[in-house]
Design a protein around this motif. Structure first.
Motif, PDB file in Angstrom:
ATOM      1  N   ALA A  59       0.833  -1.203   0.000  1.00  0.00           N
ATOM      2  CA  ALA A  59       0.000   0.000   0.000  1.00  0.00           C
ATOM      3  C   ALA A  59       0.872   1.259   0.000  1.00  0.00           C
ATOM      4  O   ALA A  59       1.930   1.298   0.636  1.00  0.00           O
ATOM      5  CB  ALA A  59      -0.916   0.004   1.211  1.00  0.00           C
ATOM      6  N   PHE A  60       0.406   2.261  -0.689  1.00  0.00           N
ATOM      7  CA  PHE A  60       1.072   3.573  -0.703  1.00  0.00           C
ATOM      8  C   PHE A  60       1.313   4.038   0.729  1.00  0.00           C
ATOM      9  O   PHE A  60       2.400   4.478   1.098  1.00  0.00           O
ATOM     10  CB  PHE A  60       0.156   4.548  -1.448  1.00  0.00           C
ATOM     11  N   GLN A  61       0.282   3.908   1.560  1.00  0.00           N
ATOM     12  CA  GLN A  61       0.358   4.416   2.929  1.00  0.00           C
ATOM     13  C   GLN A  61       1.382   3.682   3.779  1.00  0.00           C
ATOM     14  O   GLN A  61       1.886   4.230   4.770  1.00  0.00           O
ATOM     15  CB  GLN A  61      -1.027   4.300   3.598  1.00  0.00           C
ATOM     16  N   ASP A  62       1.699   2.451   3.421  1.00  0.00           N
ATOM     17  CA  ASP A  62       2.668   1.667   4.188  1.00  0.00           C
ATOM     18  C   ASP A  62       4.091   1.834   3.666  1.00  0.00           C
ATOM     19  O   ASP A  62       5.040   1.958   4.441  1.00  0.00           O
ATOM     20  CB  ASP A  62       2.292   0.181   4.156  1.00  0.00           C
ATOM     21  N   GLY A  63       4.234   1.844   2.364  1.00  0.00           N
ATOM     22  CA  GLY A  63       5.565   1.923   1.780  1.00  0.00           C
ATOM     23  C   GLY A  63       6.124   3.333   1.717  1.00  0.00           C
ATOM     24  O   GLY A  63       7.341   3.538   1.763  1.00  0.00           O
ATOM     25  N   GLN A  87      -4.740   1.986  -2.957  1.00  0.00           N
ATOM     26  CA  GLN A  87      -3.765   2.961  -3.436  1.00  0.00           C
ATOM     27  C   GLN A  87      -2.368   2.349  -3.387  1.00  0.00           C
ATOM     28  O   GLN A  87      -1.945   1.815  -2.359  1.00  0.00           O
ATOM     29  CB  GLN A  87      -3.800   4.217  -2.550  1.00  0.00           C
ATOM     30  N   ASN A  88      -1.659   2.435  -4.500  1.00  0.00           N
ATOM     31  CA  ASN A  88      -0.276   1.972  -4.580  1.00  0.00           C
ATOM     32  C   ASN A  88       0.609   3.076  -5.123  1.00  0.00           C
ATOM     33  O   ASN A  88       0.143   3.959  -5.851  1.00  0.00           O
ATOM     34  CB  ASN A  88      -0.153   0.738  -5.482  1.00  0.00           C
ATOM     35  N   TRP A  89       1.873   2.988  -4.800  1.00  0.00           N
ATOM     36  CA  TRP A  89       2.866   3.973  -5.226  1.00  0.00           C
ATOM     37  C   TRP A  89       2.948   4.041  -6.749  1.00  0.00           C
ATOM     38  O   TRP A  89       3.242   3.049  -7.417  1.00  0.00           O
ATOM     39  CB  TRP A  89       4.209   3.599  -4.631  1.00  0.00           C
ATOM     40  N   GLU A  90       2.638   5.208  -7.295  1.00  0.00           N
ATOM     41  CA  GLU A  90       2.885   5.552  -8.698  1.00  0.00           C
ATOM     42  C   GLU A  90       2.030   4.814  -9.716  1.00  0.00           C
ATOM     43  O   GLU A  90       2.363   4.768 -10.898  1.00  0.00           O
ATOM     44  CB  GLU A  90       4.384   5.415  -9.026  1.00  0.00           C
ATOM     45  N   VAL A  91       0.904   4.238  -9.274  1.00  0.00           N
ATOM     46  CA  VAL A  91      -0.045   3.628 -10.212  1.00  0.00           C
ATOM     47  C   VAL A  91      -1.451   4.143  -9.897  1.00  0.00           C
ATOM     48  O   VAL A  91      -1.689   4.740  -8.856  1.00  0.00           O
ATOM     49  CB  VAL A  91      -0.010   2.088 -10.148  1.00  0.00           C
ATOM     50  N   GLN A 204      13.932   0.987  -2.415  1.00  0.00           N
ATOM     51  CA  GLN A 204      12.626   0.769  -3.015  1.00  0.00           C
ATOM     52  C   GLN A 204      12.492  -0.531  -3.812  1.00  0.00           C
ATOM     53  O   GLN A 204      11.364  -0.949  -4.087  1.00  0.00           O
ATOM     54  CB  GLN A 204      12.281   1.944  -3.945  1.00  0.00           C
ATOM     55  N   VAL A 205      13.572  -1.155  -4.166  1.00  0.00           N
ATOM     56  CA  VAL A 205      13.501  -2.352  -5.002  1.00  0.00           C
ATOM     57  C   VAL A 205      13.892  -3.607  -4.226  1.00  0.00           C
ATOM     58  O   VAL A 205      13.136  -4.579  -4.165  1.00  0.00           O
ATOM     59  CB  VAL A 205      14.380  -2.190  -6.258  1.00  0.00           C
ATOM     60  N   ARG A 206      15.056  -3.588  -3.614  1.00  0.00           N
ATOM     61  CA  ARG A 206      15.491  -4.773  -2.854  1.00  0.00           C
ATOM     62  C   ARG A 206      14.517  -5.122  -1.736  1.00  0.00           C
ATOM     63  O   ARG A 206      14.373  -6.300  -1.384  1.00  0.00           O
ATOM     64  CB  ARG A 206      16.876  -4.532  -2.254  1.00  0.00           C
ATOM     65  N   THR A 207      13.835  -4.129  -1.216  1.00  0.00           N
ATOM     66  CA  THR A 207      12.920  -4.342  -0.089  1.00  0.00           C
ATOM     67  C   THR A 207      11.638  -5.073  -0.489  1.00  0.00           C
ATOM     68  O   THR A 207      10.875  -5.504   0.381  1.00  0.00           O
ATOM     69  CB  THR A 207      12.540  -2.996   0.538  1.00  0.00           C
ATOM     70  N   VAL A 208      11.393  -5.211  -1.804  1.00  0.00           N
ATOM     71  CA  VAL A 208      10.199  -5.940  -2.256  1.00  0.00           C
ATOM     72  C   VAL A 208      10.580  -7.025  -3.267  1.00  0.00           C
ATOM     73  O   VAL A 208       9.775  -7.413  -4.118  1.00  0.00           O
ATOM     74  CB  VAL A 208       9.133  -4.981  -2.856  1.00  0.00           C
ATOM     75  N   GLN A 209      11.786  -7.545  -3.177  1.00  0.00           N
ATOM     76  CA  GLN A 209      12.204  -8.606  -4.089  1.00  0.00           C
ATOM     77  C   GLN A 209      11.453  -9.895  -3.790  1.00  0.00           C
ATOM     78  O   GLN A 209      11.183 -10.240  -2.628  1.00  0.00           O
ATOM     79  CB  GLN A 209      13.713  -8.857  -3.970  1.00  0.00           C
ATOM     80  N   TYR A 210      11.108 -10.611  -4.843  1.00  0.00           N
ATOM     81  CA  TYR A 210      10.458 -11.914  -4.672  1.00  0.00           C
ATOM     82  C   TYR A 210      11.368 -12.836  -3.869  1.00  0.00           C
ATOM     83  O   TYR A 210      12.570 -12.927  -4.124  1.00  0.00           O
ATOM     84  CB  TYR A 210      10.170 -12.545  -6.037  1.00  0.00           C
ATOM     85  N   GLY A 211      10.767 -13.524  -2.898  1.00  0.00           N
ATOM     86  CA  GLY A 211      11.527 -14.452  -2.073  1.00  0.00           C
ATOM     87  C   GLY A 211      11.797 -13.948  -0.677  1.00  0.00           C
ATOM     88  O   GLY A 211      12.324 -14.685   0.157  1.00  0.00           O
TER      89      GLY A 211
END
Length: 530
Positions: A59-63, A87-91, A204-211
């Protein structure tokens, strides 16, 4: 392409049919995961799609809580009329698009969020994946066969890439504040390495990597891990992603690595609504201007605004423009968009004041191209060439030297691209030049603006490493030098060379009594304080 049958449960919530984690097959056998938001009334609808690495379940509000809180407080129209659960970041917010008869699809890119695979940002593989996602959506039973792309930053940058692959079901794109040239706009400004990549990638990227599994964030809507149910160890996560910052360090020139991430402008023929931000000088606006001017599309529009990087995408101002554009090209509504002025500018004044104005081309047809000359003896700018040659010196890594115009007798508008021509010598074999356009009040206080992120952004900026001064003769223009970045030309110590520096397009109305200035620095700009 074969359509993958999914057995996902369809949830009815907030006036939408929602399917979580739908599998979309890629041509190499991998399946990427997507969330789909559809109207409840059966039918065939156009699709709005995003593909990117930020985690579709976050969620935008969380991230991005600070950004969300500020936007929600300063722009109540953003949160009005929505539960804001999705709501999501940038979409886009599906609650504000599904009621207008759109299907909204969010795809986690390869290796991010719920999608397995090797993460390699803006790679040719990602562009191919995006193509496959578009074509999958275009043939679903709830699709009318027209797919539009809409999103900010990452979700805009890869629109340029996939558009040049020309997927048949792609009908329109809206790159909102999206760089286009990963070398010139993102990794190396004028050949100078930018440290943005590593900071952004780690945050912003490594923190949401699959796995990441339970070690990662959790969706506030579904309660499921944003980054998949499988939990990989640190070594496995490292193995599954490119070290993007290391790649930027390695590829110092505009080589095949970066060119593979560059759109072919001759093949970008889809209708375009390109939206730029005056304050995003270090990353996005150059791509929006380049895309608008260089794309082969006959149907293209440019909009430019100010304030924070993300805000106007969500405000009624920005969303209603996007809706009118997509309604025309995806729904086929005769809403007058074809009569929309080709260029819509928010003309910037000191004090974060903006005045909307329509134009018919970019750069502006009515531009009075004006030359100002550096007067080295007095450190001033003048419309007249100096009477005699001179020189002025400053140290590397210093705040450099500033050249000023006298106080303006009348308001002076600067809107568009500009360039600086220097004749430079150095005691070293290379030198970095940081060129900054600045404005000062009558009592010599600098006027700065809310930039894309930085609240103290100068009027305009440009960068160039002296050894990268070689120009592309075909693409260069007097107001927009274009450097090849394909070979280094070291300096001969104390020998003068000619250099042309691109200043990112900007806009400012300099009030009467104010001063316009150019600073040439040995390091990047930092706001010195009031």
């Amino acid at each position: 392409m074969k359509t993958l049958e999914t057995k996902n449960a369809i949830e009815v919530s907030d006036g939408m049919l929602i399917e979580w984690d739908v599998s979309i097959p890629m041509r190499d056998g991998l399946a990427l995961k997507a969330d789909i938001f559809r109207p409840t009334t059966p039918g065939r609808y156009p699709v709005l799609m995003t593909y990117g690495p930020y985690g579709k379940g976050l969620a935008f509000q969380d991230g991005y809580k600070t950004c969300w809180d500020r936007m929600a407080e300063d722009h109540p129209d953003v949160v009005k009329g929505s539960s804001n659960k999705y709501q999501n970041w940038e979409v886009v917010d599906p609650e504000k698009w599904v009621p207008h008869d759109y299907v909204c699809i969010r795809v986690d890119s390869r290796g991010a969020g719920m999608s397995p695979g090797y993460m390699q940002l803006w790679s040719p593989q990602e562009a191919i994946d995006f193509y496959d996602c578009i074509e999958w959506a275009g043939v679903q039973e709830w699709s009318n066969g027209k797919v539009g792309l809409n999103g900010i930053s990452y979700y805009a940058m890869n629109q340029w890439q996939v558009a040049s692959l020309q997927p048949p079901h792609l009908a329109a794109i809206c790159p909102w504040e999206g760089a286009a040239d990963m070398y010139r706009d993102l990794s190396h400004h004028g050949g100078i390495l930018c440290d943005f990549i590593k900071n952004w990638y780690d945050m912003q990227v490594r923190t949401v990597q699959y796995g990441l599994g339970k070690r990662g964030p959790k969706s506030r809507v579904t309660g499921k891990p944003v980054c998949g149910d499988i939990e990989l160890n640190d070594a496995e996560l490292l193995e599954n992603r490119e070290n993007f910052a290391q790649s930027a360090l390695k590829h110092t020139m505009d080589d095949s690595y970066w060119r593979a991430r560059m759109p072919d402008w001759s093949k970008v023929t889809v209708p375009i609504f390109s939206s730029a931000n005056w304050g995003g000088q270090g990353l996005h606006p150059r791509g929006n201007f380049e895309g608008f001017t260089r794309a082969a599309s006959k149907d293209k529009w440019l909009e430019v605004h100010g304030i924070e990087h993300w805000t106007h995408f969500y405000t009624d101002y920005g969303r209603e423009l996007q809706l009118k554009f997509f309604d025309y090209f995806l729904h086929g509504k005769k809403n007058g968009w074809n009569r929309q002025p080709k260029v819509l500018l928010n003309i910037r004044h000191p004090g974060e004041k903006f005045v909307k104005r329509s134009e018919d081309q970019w750069p502006l047809k009515k531009t009075r191209w004006t030359r100002f000359y550096l007067q080295t003896d007095a450190a001033t700018l003048s419309p007249k060439p100096p009477l005699r040659s001179g020189k002025i010196s400053y140290k590397g890594f210093s705040e450099g030297v500033t050249f000023m115009l006298p106080p303006q007798p009348n308001d002076l508008e600067i809107t568009g691209p500009s360039a600086v021509k220097l004749f430079l010598s150095s005691s070293t074999v290379d030198a970095d030049i940081f060129a900054v356009l600045r404005v000062f009040t009558p009592d010599m206080k600098e006027v700065v603006f809310q930039g894309a992120l930085d609240p103290h952004t100068p009027v305009g900026q440009g960068w160039l490493r002296a050894s990268h001064r070689k120009l592309d003769a075909k693409l260069s223009k007097p107001h927009r030098p274009y450097h090849t970045h394909d070979e280094k030309q070291p300096l001969t110590p104390h020998a003068s060379v000619e250099m042309d520096i691109e200043i990112i397009p900007t806009c400012i109305v300099v009030p009467a009594g104010y001063r316009l200035a150019l600073t040439l620095r040995g390091k990047d700009y930092g706001y010195p304080g009031p």
